[in-house]
Scaffold this motif. Sequence first.
Motif, PDB file in Angstrom:
ATOM      1  N   HIS A  22      17.942  31.131 -33.471  1.00 20.65           N
ATOM      2  CA  HIS A  22      17.002  30.397 -34.346  1.00 20.65           C
ATOM      3  C   HIS A  22      17.135  28.885 -34.132  1.00 20.65           C
ATOM      4  O   HIS A  22      16.172  28.147 -34.176  1.00 20.65           O
ATOM      5  CB  HIS A  22      17.256  30.767 -35.812  1.00 20.65           C
ATOM      6  CG  HIS A  22      16.795  32.146 -36.171  1.00 20.65           C
ATOM      7  ND1 HIS A  22      15.632  32.688 -35.666  1.00 20.65           N
ATOM      8  CD2 HIS A  22      17.343  33.117 -36.943  1.00 20.65           C
ATOM      9  CE1 HIS A  22      15.466  33.924 -36.133  1.00 20.65           C
ATOM     10  NE2 HIS A  22      16.493  34.221 -36.903  1.00 20.65           N
TER      11      HIS A  22
ATOM     12  N   CYS B 162       7.298  38.596 -32.221  1.00 24.05           N
ATOM     13  CA  CYS B 162       7.121  37.194 -32.647  1.00 24.05           C
ATOM     14  C   CYS B 162       7.851  36.982 -33.969  1.00 24.05           C
ATOM     15  O   CYS B 162       7.648  37.741 -34.933  1.00 24.05           O
ATOM     16  CB  CYS B 162       5.638  36.857 -32.827  1.00 24.05           C
ATOM     17  SG  CYS B 162       5.390  35.252 -33.611  1.00 24.05           S
ATOM     18  N   GLN B 163       8.697  35.944 -34.007  1.00 24.56           N
ATOM     19  CA  GLN B 163       9.514  35.709 -35.206  1.00 24.56           C
ATOM     20  C   GLN B 163       8.683  35.122 -36.345  1.00 24.56           C
ATOM     21  O   GLN B 163       9.197  34.983 -37.464  1.00 24.56           O
ATOM     22  CB  GLN B 163      10.667  34.742 -34.848  1.00 24.56           C
ATOM     23  CG  GLN B 163      11.622  35.305 -33.797  1.00 24.56           C
ATOM     24  CD  GLN B 163      12.293  36.597 -34.235  1.00 24.56           C
ATOM     25  OE1 GLN B 163      13.160  36.600 -35.086  1.00 24.56           O
ATOM     26  NE2 GLN B 163      11.832  37.714 -33.653  1.00 24.56           N
ATOM     27  N   SER B 164       7.420  34.760 -36.078  1.00 31.91           N
ATOM     28  CA  SER B 164       6.574  34.212 -37.166  1.00 31.91           C
ATOM     29  C   SER B 164       5.602  35.252 -37.695  1.00 31.91           C
ATOM     30  O   SER B 164       5.578  35.555 -38.880  1.00 31.91           O
ATOM     31  CB  SER B 164       5.778  32.998 -36.650  1.00 31.91           C
ATOM     32  OG  SER B 164       6.677  32.012 -36.233  1.00 31.91           O
ATOM     33  N   CYS B 165       4.798  35.859 -36.774  1.00 26.61           N
ATOM     34  CA  CYS B 165       3.746  36.761 -37.283  1.00 26.61           C
ATOM     35  C   CYS B 165       4.076  38.232 -37.070  1.00 26.61           C
ATOM     36  O   CYS B 165       3.358  39.109 -37.528  1.00 26.61           O
ATOM     37  CB  CYS B 165       2.405  36.427 -36.602  1.00 26.61           C
ATOM     38  SG  CYS B 165       2.340  36.958 -34.870  1.00 26.61           S
TER      39      CYS B 165
ATOM     40  N   HIS C 202       6.236  31.857 -26.285  1.00 29.14           N
ATOM     41  CA  HIS C 202       5.691  31.713 -27.645  1.00 29.14           C
ATOM     42  C   HIS C 202       4.486  32.624 -27.828  1.00 29.14           C
ATOM     43  O   HIS C 202       3.748  32.899 -26.880  1.00 29.14           O
ATOM     44  CB  HIS C 202       5.260  30.254 -27.887  1.00 29.14           C
ATOM     45  CG  HIS C 202       6.421  29.324 -28.106  1.00 29.14           C
ATOM     46  ND1 HIS C 202       7.180  28.821 -27.063  1.00 29.14           N
ATOM     47  CD2 HIS C 202       6.984  28.843 -29.247  1.00 29.14           C
ATOM     48  CE1 HIS C 202       8.137  28.028 -27.555  1.00 29.14           C
ATOM     49  NE2 HIS C 202       8.036  28.035 -28.874  1.00 29.14           N
ATOM     50  N   CYS C 203       4.288  33.058 -29.037  1.00 27.70           N
ATOM     51  CA  CYS C 203       3.139  33.887 -29.426  1.00 27.70           C
ATOM     52  C   CYS C 203       1.901  32.987 -29.561  1.00 27.70           C
ATOM     53  O   CYS C 203       2.031  31.759 -29.709  1.00 27.70           O
ATOM     54  CB  CYS C 203       3.484  34.541 -30.773  1.00 27.70           C
ATOM     55  SG  CYS C 203       2.148  35.407 -31.562  1.00 27.70           S
TER      56      CYS C 203
ATOM     57  N   CYS D 152       0.297  32.588 -32.035  1.00 27.29           N
ATOM     58  CA  CYS D 152       0.357  31.937 -33.367  1.00 27.29           C
ATOM     59  C   CYS D 152       1.319  30.754 -33.335  1.00 27.29           C
ATOM     60  O   CYS D 152       1.463  30.027 -34.311  1.00 27.29           O
ATOM     61  CB  CYS D 152       0.814  32.953 -34.418  1.00 27.29           C
ATOM     62  SG  CYS D 152       2.607  33.200 -34.471  1.00 27.29           S
TER      63      CYS D 152
ATOM     64  N   GLY E   8       4.608  31.104 -32.851  1.00 25.87           N
ATOM     65  CA  GLY E   8       5.985  31.580 -33.110  1.00 25.87           C
ATOM     66  C   GLY E   8       6.720  31.901 -31.815  1.00 25.87           C
ATOM     67  O   GLY E   8       6.091  32.072 -30.771  1.00 25.87           O
TER      68      GLY E   8
ATOM     69  N   TYR F  95       8.937  34.365 -29.402  1.00 27.62           N
ATOM     70  CA  TYR F  95       9.203  35.804 -29.198  1.00 27.62           C
ATOM     71  C   TYR F  95      10.715  36.035 -29.070  1.00 27.62           C
ATOM     72  O   TYR F  95      11.413  35.260 -28.399  1.00 27.62           O
ATOM     73  CB  TYR F  95       8.522  36.298 -27.924  1.00 27.62           C
ATOM     74  CG  TYR F  95       7.085  36.738 -28.133  1.00 27.62           C
ATOM     75  CD1 TYR F  95       6.027  36.045 -27.532  1.00 27.62           C
ATOM     76  CD2 TYR F  95       6.780  37.829 -28.948  1.00 27.62           C
ATOM     77  CE1 TYR F  95       4.713  36.435 -27.728  1.00 27.62           C
ATOM     78  CE2 TYR F  95       5.463  38.231 -29.139  1.00 27.62           C
ATOM     79  CZ  TYR F  95       4.433  37.535 -28.534  1.00 27.62           C
ATOM     80  OH  TYR F  95       3.138  37.926 -28.732  1.00 27.62           O
TER      81      TYR F  95
END
Length: 242
Positions: free
Chosen positions: A59, A125-128, A148-149, A151, A153, A155
């Motif tokens: 993170h 994806c750690q966001s969506c 990155h995704c 969105c 975020g 991956y």
Amino acid sequence: MVMKNSSEKLSEWIKEAKSIVALTGAGISTGSGIPDFRSASGIYSNEQNVNVFDLDAFHRDPSIFYNFAREFYPQVRDAQPNAAHRALAAIPQCTVVTQNVDDYHQRAGSDPVYTVHGNHIHSTCQSCGREILTEELFPIIREGEVPHCVCGGVYKPNITFFGEMLPEYDWTESVRAMSEADLVLVLGTSLVVHPAASLPGYRPWNSKLVIINQEPTPLDCEAQLVIHDDLCDIMERLTIDS
Ligand code: APR
């Protein structure tokens, strides 16, 4: 009376067993050319790799993992299951519980395979939460970039990092299988990472425990058979089809 050698004894126990569970670790994939973690030549022998599977580190800076994955992914994708994976897949009534994130047990034909540390085949994806085949991210990873995704975020592979919960279904099924086993094989793991290392503790009191590992493990003292030797050599010598 000629003493049975370890492989003969193990072959006999496998033929007699009704329900076998094999708990495997990185030591079963070294025969495919994939380094393990804690041997002298293992992944963690390189200081830079100490946090590659740490969730907090990921993170903070996902490039810590992706700089490692840049070589690790192609190595895992291009290698093949080895004789130990194939010998295990040939054992009837054998459930495989693996700590490994490669898919060599599945490719060798073992079924069921419970992956208690997840696997690298998909990334999320750690966001969506969007999930994607990790293979689709290889071109970006190969360039040394962090994928990155759409969105925005980051991956992360569906591998269980330190600090992360284990996949519930695989864990529950592994505990159930262990609790019903009359023969437990521990193959190629140092048994130092919990809770996976506690799985053999769920076996019935009258089941047999066999450990095949190049180095001693904390559970050797409880095993009915311990073989400190190369897994490919030992597993290739099993005679279970006669
Ligand atoms: N034959 C037999 N044993 C072997 C062989 C081989 N060819 N090659 C390696 N080994 C043994 C090593 O002696 C070592 O004790 O396999 C063991 C592998 O132990 P580790 O490197 O600690 O790997 P593992 O037990 O799978 O690690 C557990 O730690 O980093 C985390 O999530 C990661 O799943 C991994 C977990």
